[in-house]
Enzyme design. Sequence first.
Site, PDB file in Angstrom:
ATOM      1  CB  ILE A 184      -0.953   0.013   1.211  1.00 42.55           C
ATOM      2  CG1 ILE A 184      -1.855  -1.228   1.200  1.00 42.55           C
ATOM      3  CG2 ILE A 184      -1.818   1.271   1.184  1.00 42.55           C
ATOM      4  CD1 ILE A 184      -2.855  -1.294   2.342  1.00 42.55           C
ATOM      5  CG  HIS A 185       2.467   2.307  -3.770  1.00 37.10           C
ATOM      6  ND1 HIS A 185       2.195   3.214  -4.763  1.00 37.10           N
ATOM      7  CD2 HIS A 185       2.057   1.097  -4.239  1.00 37.10           C
ATOM      8  CE1 HIS A 185       1.661   2.577  -5.801  1.00 37.10           C
ATOM      9  NE2 HIS A 185       1.563   1.295  -5.502  1.00 37.10           N
ATOM     10  CB  ALA A 186       2.065   7.689  -2.117  1.00 33.82           C
ATOM     11  CB  ALA A 192      -2.195   5.075   0.661  1.00 31.89           C
TER      12      ALA A 192
END
Length: 85
Positions: free
Chosen positions: A14-16, A19
Site C-alpha cells: 500500500i504505497h502513496a 493509499a
Amino acid sequence: MKEFKYVITDPEGIHARPAGILVKQAAGYQSDVKIAKGEKSADAKRIFGVMGLGVKNGEEVTVTADGADEDKAIAELEAFFKENL
C-alpha cells in the site's frame, strides 16, 4: 460491525497512490472505517495512518466498518482492494 481480510498482491504494497485513493473511498462512508495489520490499526480516512502501517506485498490486512452504511462500505471496499491492491 462488518469486516474482511485481504492479502495485498500489489508488488509495492500500500504505497502513496493507492493509499490516497483508499482514503478518498473510505471518506465517502458514514461508517467508521479502520484498516489493521497485526497489532497496528489506523483510521482508513487518514492518509498518514494508512501509510504508517507500512503494509507490504503478501501481508494480510483486516478492514472493518462500523456504522449506518457498514454493509455497503465493506462490499465496496472489498471490491476496491481486489481491483487496486
